[in-house]
Design an enzyme around this catalytic site. Structure first.
Site, PDB file in Angstrom:
ATOM      1  N   TYR A  37       0.863  -1.288  -0.057  1.00 34.36           N
ATOM      2  CA  TYR A  37       0.093  -0.053   0.134  1.00 34.36           C
ATOM      3  C   TYR A  37       0.838   1.281   0.082  1.00 34.36           C
ATOM      4  CZ  TYR A  37      -3.293   3.368   1.609  1.00 34.36           C
ATOM      5  OH  TYR A  37      -4.422   4.549   1.678  1.00 34.36           O
ATOM      6  N   ASP A  50       9.400   2.261  -0.585  1.00 31.28           N
ATOM      7  CA  ASP A  50       8.481   3.093   0.322  1.00 31.28           C
ATOM      8  C   ASP A  50       8.552   2.606   1.788  1.00 31.28           C
ATOM      9  OD1 ASP A  50       6.318   4.176   1.591  1.00 31.28           O
ATOM     10  OD2 ASP A  50       4.673   3.218   0.597  1.00 31.28           O
ATOM     11  N   LYS A 102       5.155   9.229   8.811  1.00 36.21           N
ATOM     12  CA  LYS A 102       5.238   8.625  10.364  1.00 36.21           C
ATOM     13  C   LYS A 102       6.166   9.264  11.262  1.00 36.21           C
ATOM     14  CE  LYS A 102       2.120   5.571   8.292  1.00 36.21           C
ATOM     15  NZ  LYS A 102       0.685   5.697   8.574  1.00 36.21           N
TER      16      LYS A 102
END
Length: 435
Positions: free
Chosen positions: A145, A240, A268
Site C-alpha cells: 500500500y 516506500d 510517520k
C-alpha cells in the site's frame, strides 16, 4: 468486561457528518465487527477512550510513536515551537536541519523534499521518476500500500503481463494502463513485466518490508534482484519506507538489508506524530524537482515548523540512541516467542512474522510471503481474536492485514500482560468452533 457506550454514541453521531463515521476506512472496525473506540488521550504505552477505558497500544498511530505516546522530548520541541507561529509559508532553518539529518541517516537519500503525508510522498516520487526517465509505466506489488494516489489503487490483471484494473471508482482506465502489478517476492514475474514493456517502465515501487498485508518480509535475494534489474534497465527503484523508515534501523529497511534504492519515501516517524511526509533520493534525480528542475510539486504547509520541530526531536533522539533498536527488537522477540508458546500449548499452528519492532499473526498455517498467502488467513477467527484482546485492554490493528508496532514504552510487565491476554483470546477465538 469493557463497556463503551459513549464511543458507540459518538460513532452513530459521526456517521451523520463523516463518510462511514471515520476519516480513514480501517478505523471503522468493519473487518472485525463492532464499533470503533473514540480516543481522548494517550501517554506512554496507553491510550484512553471517551468512556475512560485504558488500552495497551500496539498500533502506536500506525508506527510513529516509537518512543510511546506523548514522548517528552517531542512534546517539549513542539511546545517550544508553537509560540513562534503555527505556519509561515516561507523557508525556515529547521527545514534545512532536518533535511541534513535525514541525508546523514538514510543511505539512499542525497536530497530530500518535505511534504505533508506518506501518500503525497509516494505520488510525488512517481511523478519525479517519470519525469527523470521520460517513461510512463510503473510496477507495484500486490498487497503493498502506497497511499490513496490513483496510480496505486490498481489490482493485477489475470496474468503476469496483463494490464491492471482500477480498484476504486474514480481511478481512470488510462491510469490503470500505466500501472503494472506483480506478486510480492516474485522476481521472475517482475522480469516478465519489464521484458513485456521494454523501455517503458519508469519505476518499481515497493515496501522493502511490507506492512499492509500484515507484516511480510522480503525473501533472500529479492531486493538485490530488483536492484540489479533496475540498474540493467534504467528503471528508478523506489523504496516506500513510510512505515519502516527509522523504525527498523536509523537508516530504515535499506540499511537493515544493505540495498540502496534510487528514491525513498518517508512519513510517520519523521513527524514524531505530526502529519508529515518526505521523498528523497539521488542528487541527479531530485534535481528534477521544481524549482531546480521541470517536475512540479508544491505544498503550502510542506515543512510546517511544528512538524519539523517534532520530527527533528524524534530523529535526533534516535540517531543519538541507537540502543533503542536493540531494546525494541528484544521486546518484540519476547512477545513473538511467547505467542508461539501459547499456540503450542493450545495445539494450534499459525504464522507469525517479525522483523525488528514490527510483527503480525496470520491465522493460517501457510508461510506468508505474499498477498495470496496472506489471504489464506481465517479473517473471522481474527475478528474474534481481536475483540477478545480489545475486551482485555489490548489495542491491536482492526484488520488481519495490518502490522503491529512496539514502542519503547512497552515494559516487561506489559509484555506479560499481553501474553496472558493473547492466550485467553486464542482460547476464546476457537471456542465457537469447538462447541
Amino acid at each position: 468486561m469493557i463497556q463503551a457506550p459513549v464511543s458507540n454514541e459518538l460513532f452513530l453521531r459521526a456517521q451523520n457528518s463523516i463518510p462511514g463515521g471515520v476519516n480513514s476506512p480501517v478505523r471503522a472496525f468493519r473487518a472485525v465487527g463492532g464499533n470503533p473506540r473514540f480516543m481522548v488521550s494517550a501517554k506512554g504505552p496507553y491510550m484512553f477512550d471517551e468512556d475512560g477505558n485504558r488500552y495497551i497500544d500496539f498500533i502506536n498511530s500506525w508506527g510513529p510513536m516509537i518512543l510511546g505516546h506523548a514522548a517528552e522530548v517531542v512534546q517539549k520541541a513542539v511546545q517550544d515551537a508553537i509560540p513562534n507561529s503555527l505556519s509561515f509559508g516561507a523557508p525556515t532553518r529547521k527545514e534545512i536541519e532536518i533535511a541534513e539529518l535525514i541525508v546523514s541517516m538514510v543511505p539512499g537519500i542525497e536530497k530530500v523534499r518535505m511534504v505533508n503525508s506518506g501518500t503525497e510522498a509516494t505520488m510525488s516520487a512517481i511523478r519525479v521518476a517519470r519525469g527523470y526517465t521520460g517513461r510512463d509505466k510503473i510496477i507495484k506489488f500486490e498487497g503493498c500500500y502506497h497511499g490513496h494516489g490513483d496510480s496505486f489503487l490498481i489490482s493485477a490483471g489475470s496474468g503476469a503481463i496483463t494490464l491492471g484494473v482500477p480498484d476504486s471508482p474514480g481511478v481512470t482506465k488510462g491510469t490503470a494502463n500505466d500501472t503494472l502489478t506483480a506478486p510480492y517476492n516474485d522476481l521472475e514475474a517482475v522480469k516478465t513485466l519489464v521484458e513485456a514493456n521494454k523501455e517503458q517502465v519508469a519505476a518499481i515501487i515497493l515496501e522493502p518490508v511490507a506492512g499492509n498485508m500484515g507484516l511480510v518480509l522480503p525473501k533472500a535475494g529479492f531486493l538485490q534482484g530488483l536492484r540489479n534489474l533496475c540498474d540493467q534497465q534504467g528503471i528508478v527503484l523506489i523504496f516506500d519506507e513510510v512505515m519502516t523508515g527509522f523504525r527498523l534501523a536509523p537508516g530504515g529497511a535499506q540499511q537493515l538489508y544493505g540495498i540502496t534504492p534510487d528514491m525513498t519515501t518517508l512519513g510517520k516517524i519523521i513527524g514524531g506524530g505530526m502529519p508529515v511526509g518526505a521523498y528523497g533520493g539521488k542528487r541527479e534525480i531530485m534535481d528534477y524537482v521544481a524549482p531546480a528542475g521541470p517536475v512540479y510539486q508544491a505544498g503550502t504547509l510542506s515543512g510546517n515548523p511544528i512538524a519539523m520541530a517534532a520530527g527533528m526531536a524524534m530523529l535526533t533522539y534516535l540517531k543519538e540512541h541507537p540502543e533503542v533498536y536493540t531494546q525494541l527488537e528484544q521486546t518484540t522477540t519476547r512477545i513473538v516467542t511467547g505467542m508461539q508458546q501459547n499456540l503450542q500449548q493450545l495445539g494450534q499452528r499459525y504464522t507469525i512474522n517479525q522483523v525488528g519492532s514490527m510483527f503480525s499473526i496470520f491465522f493460517t498455517q501457510e508461510p506468508v510471503f505474499d498477498f495470496d498467502r496472506a489471504r489464506t488467513s481465517d479473517t473471522a477467527l481474527f475478528g474474534r481474536y481481536f475483540n477478545s484482546m480489545l475486551q482485555q485492554g489490548i489495542y491491536l490493528a482492526p484488520s488481519q492485514y495490518e502490522a503491529l508496532f512496539v514502542s519503547t514504552a512497552i515494559s516487561g510487565e506489559l509484555v506479560d500482560a499481553y501474553l496472558q491476554a493473547n492466550l485467553q483470546a486464542l482460547q476464546e477465538a476457537h471456542a465457537p468452533a469447538t462447541k
